[in-house]
Design a protein around this motif. Sequence first.
Motif, mmCIF file in Angstrom:
data_model
loop_
_atom_site.group_PDB
_atom_site.id
_atom_site.type_symbol
_atom_site.label_atom_id
_atom_site.label_comp_id
_atom_site.label_asym_id
_atom_site.label_seq_id
_atom_site.Cartn_x
_atom_site.Cartn_y
_atom_site.Cartn_z
ATOM 1 N N ASN A 67 59.899 2.822 30.305
ATOM 2 C CA ASN A 67 59.711 1.899 28.964
ATOM 3 C C ASN A 67 58.825 3.912 28.645
ATOM 4 O O ASN A 67 59.120 3.886 27.651
ATOM 5 N N LEU A 68 58.037 4.386 29.129
ATOM 6 C CA LEU A 68 57.839 6.144 29.071
ATOM 7 C C LEU A 68 58.892 6.776 28.882
ATOM 8 O O LEU A 68 58.256 8.243 27.278
ATOM 9 N N ILE A 69 60.006 6.796 29.418
ATOM 10 C CA ILE A 69 60.937 7.491 28.372
ATOM 11 C C ILE A 69 61.149 7.179 26.577
ATOM 12 O O ILE A 69 61.710 7.792 25.878
ATOM 13 N N GLU A 70 61.281 5.713 26.677
ATOM 14 C CA GLU A 70 62.030 5.379 25.531
ATOM 15 C C GLU A 70 60.458 5.400 24.547
ATOM 16 O O GLU A 70 60.743 5.420 23.376
ATOM 17 N N LYS A 71 59.700 5.408 25.472
ATOM 18 C CA LYS A 71 58.064 5.650 23.922
ATOM 19 C C LYS A 71 58.120 7.281 23.766
ATOM 20 O O LYS A 71 57.325 7.461 22.672
ATOM 21 N N MET A 72 58.540 8.067 24.508
ATOM 22 C CA MET A 72 58.551 9.714 23.883
ATOM 23 C C MET A 72 59.990 9.817 23.039
ATOM 24 O O MET A 72 59.434 10.470 22.417
ATOM 25 N N LEU A 73 60.502 8.476 22.441
ATOM 26 C CA LEU A 73 61.005 8.987 21.155
ATOM 27 C C LEU A 73 59.983 9.098 19.795
ATOM 28 O O LEU A 73 60.565 10.135 18.628
ATOM 29 N N GLN A 74 59.773 7.703 19.945
ATOM 30 C CA GLN A 74 58.371 8.072 18.779
ATOM 31 C C GLN A 74 57.160 7.249 19.140
ATOM 32 O O GLN A 74 57.402 6.265 19.265
#
Length: 86
Positions: A67-74
């Motif tokens: 989830n944190l890596i996904e959140k880094m996109l935007q």
Amino acid sequence: MGDRYNIHSQLEHLQSKYIGTGHADTTKWEWMQNQHRDTVASILGHFDMLNHVAIAENENKARLKFNLIEKMLQPTGPPSQKKEDT
């Protein structure tokens, strides 16, 4: 006067070398994205912080990392539309 020029040239060098330091034309949205990405990267990079967040959110560590890596996109959402002066 020479010291002032030296300080400004050093600051410009740092701003060109490191994205997170910003520059004169950095928007609020860009600055917020850098702050959020730095925070997420810090959480991912420190095992104890990751454990703390996983316990606080009652989430599996692997799912939290995903989830944190996904959140880094935007991290702050899409950029806001600028109003054009006409």
